[in-house]
Design an enzyme around this catalytic site. Structure first.
Site: not given
Length: 217
Positions: A149, A183
């Site tokens: 991330d 995401d």
């Protein structure tokens, strides 16, 4: 102009995966774990974190949870891909195809991390950048890699008032989770389905031919 719905879906899925993996590979191979890079002001950072596979930095504990999540995501992609293939054979709204394609692309992007990053990279730490194809092998086995991330948007930073129970005086950050392109793709696809579900699915219902009329009474 691309006319085939299946080709449109393929291009969307491939494009999202390439973008997602290109950014992840750059972050994983050039940044220390936890290292931030300011992009715009105090509200957009590239901040390298890793998680066990759930969206927006959430995790499902333990090796069993990690394996379960990876397998669940693979099964979900298979089911969604079958559905996408079916609906592209019929006349359906383009938005429905885009939505499902975005969800599949996001899921595949994170599956790649889980399946292969543990095999391809050494461990990322706050002191050492991960090495691609390390001589001693990667940091985890197949389906046990961590998801990369990096997108962080702390748009608002403040503190809870002192009179607030439990959290009084604690820092409050909106938006705190660190996430990735995959995401974002999943979230966008789901929101499109929610907001436009009547438009997407009403058209399909209207195209189903009515059965034979019963006798009049």
């Amino acid at each position: 102009m691309i006319k085939s719905p299946l080709k449109k879906a393929f291009i969307i899925i491939l494009g999202v995966i390439i973008l997602d993996q290109a950014i992840k590979f750059w972050v994983k191979s050039t940044m220390l774990l936890g290292e931030p890079h300011r992009v715009l002001g105090n509200w957009f950072f590239i901040h390298f974190t890793e998680n066990e596979g759930m969206a927006f930095g959430m995790s499902l504990g333990g090796n069993f949870g990690k394996l379960f999540l990876s397998l669940f995501r693979i099964v979900a992609v298979i089911i969604l891909s079958w559905w996408l293939y079916r609906i592209t054979r019929r006349k359906v709204p383009t938005g429905l195809i885009v939505s499902i394609s975005l969800i599949i692309a996001g899921a595949l992007g994170n599956i790649i991390d889980s399946a292969f990053y543990g095999l391809l990279f050494s461990e990322s730490t706050g002191m050492q950048v991960a090495q691609f194809l390390p001589p001693g092998g990667g940091y985890a086995g197949f389906l046990h890699g961590r998801v990369v991330d990096m997108l962080y948007f702390p748009i608002l930073r403040t503190h809870f008032p002192s009179w607030v129970p439990v959290w009084g005086g604690d820092e409050f950050v909106f938006f705190r989770p660190v996430f990735n392109i995959a995401d974002s793709s999943i979230t966008t696809g789901v929101l499109l389905l929610i907001f436009f579900q009547k438009r997407f699915f009403r058209k399909q219902e209207e195209e189903v031919p009515a059965g034979p009329a019963g006798p009049s009474i």
